[in-house]
Design an enzyme around this catalytic site. Structure first.
Site, PDB file in Angstrom:
ATOM      1  N   ASP A  26       0.841  -1.197   0.000  1.00  0.00           N
ATOM      2  CA  ASP A  26       0.000   0.000   0.000  1.00  0.00           C
ATOM      3  C   ASP A  26       0.876   1.247   0.000  1.00  0.00           C
ATOM      4  O   ASP A  26       2.002   1.217   0.504  1.00  0.00           O
ATOM      5  CB  ASP A  26      -0.895   0.019   1.244  1.00  0.00           C
ATOM      6  N   LEU A  53       2.953   0.652   8.649  1.00  0.00           N
ATOM      7  CA  LEU A  53       3.165  -0.721   8.195  1.00  0.00           C
ATOM      8  C   LEU A  53       4.490  -0.789   7.449  1.00  0.00           C
ATOM      9  O   LEU A  53       4.728  -0.007   6.522  1.00  0.00           O
ATOM     10  CB  LEU A  53       2.025  -1.171   7.276  1.00  0.00           C
TER      11      LEU A  53
END
Length: 314
Positions: free
Chosen positions: A48, A200
């Protein structure tokens, strides 16, 4: 009149890019492709835009074997914001629900335990998985929810790092196809407060060494150095590449003698000693063990070609 297509160079291998935050995986891929002036490039397993970390970029003939990396295990470090749920399950989305954080530490540990091992996961709508030919995220952006099948995943390790206020930090070692955003969203629901990803980082992919990761800044610095020294950029850039067969490093090797490899390279199955009884194999030839491609053991115990390297002249 169309402009003639710019010819890149034949460069083959895998670059372990440390993807920066805020850049899509495809944008990162295109930057690496331009830096290397490569004819072909592809990434293995998108990150992402919010995420950072290891993004293997396959160049040239290595793109043929990128699919084998998609099947590999991965390890992540994730920080979740507790008490808020978003429509994308990460900080790039819109907050859709807020709830107080009231769970006990024992409830947290019990909830974490429920995610370890073999489980079924329903993928997030904000994913590149396809439904009727279109990525799920295209439906999600139109406010449409479509049915998704739960998929088997394995969480080999789910390590508790810290819980401070409304932040929870974990490390996850998981199988292919695991959505960390979905784990965090599901965990938030189990805890009754909601949660979403605010940080993340992909730490590892397969068995690739972390120390071989490079940043876009480092690549651009090498380009500038090559220009300053008046040398070909490839002299500084190409040593950073992992071998083109590294995506298939987990498969057993079958080394063919030169007398057999000529038939294999022409598309014919060959018999050889030391091959496993079934499955995919990484095929090499001769004393130098030059990588030829992937083969598969057929019903007669022969090594049949499945995906071969094109031999470019040096």
């Amino acid at each position: 009149m169309s402009r003639p297509r710019r010819r890149g160079r034949d460069v083959h291998g895998v670059l372990l890019l440390d993807k920066p935050q805020g850049l899509s995986s495809n944008d990162a891929l295109q930057k690496v492709k331009r830096i290397y002036n490569a004819n072909r490039a592809g990434h293995t397993g998108a990150l992402d835009p919010l995420a950072t970390g290891m993004l293997p970029i396959c160049l040239g003939e290595a793109t043929k074997f990128s699919q084998y990396l998609l099947d590999s295990d991965k390890r992540y470090r994730v920080i979740a914001r507790l008490g808020q749920r978003t429509d994308t399950s990460d900080a790039d989305g819109t907050v859709v629900e807020e709830r107080p954080v009231t769970f006990s530490e024992q409830q947290l540990q019990d909830a974490l335990e429920s995610f370890r091992g073999d489980t079924l996961q329903v993928p997030t709508m904000f994913s590149a998985l396809k439904y009727q030919g279109k990525p799920l995220y295209e439906y999600a952006r139109q406010g449409i929810e479509v049915p998704r099948e739960a998929r088997p995943i394995t969480v080999y390790e789910l390590l508790f790092i810290r819980h401070e206020g409304d932040e929870l930090e974990l490390e996850v070692h998981c199988s292919k196809g695991t959505y960390i955003r979905t784990i965090i969203d599901d965990l938030g629901e189990k805890l009754g407060c909601g949660a979403h990803v605010i940080y993340l980082r992909r730490l590892t992919v397969s068995k690739y060494p972390v120390e071989r990761m490079v940043t876009l800044e480092q690549l651009n610095a090498l380009l500038e150095e090559a220009q300053t020294r008046d040398i070909a950029p490839s002299e500084l850039l190409d040593p950073l590449l992992m071998p083109m067969d590294s995506p298939a490093a987990d498969y057993p090797v079958v080394n063919l003698p030169l007398t057999s490899s000529v038939y294999f390279k022409n598309g014919n199955p060959v018999r050889t000693t030391g091959a496993p009884s079934e499955g995919l194999v990484r095929v090499t030839e001769g004393e130098a063990q030059k990588f030829l491609g992937m083969g598969e053991i057929d019903s007669e115990g022969r090594v049949a070609p499945r995906r071969l390297v094109v031999e470019y002249p040096v």
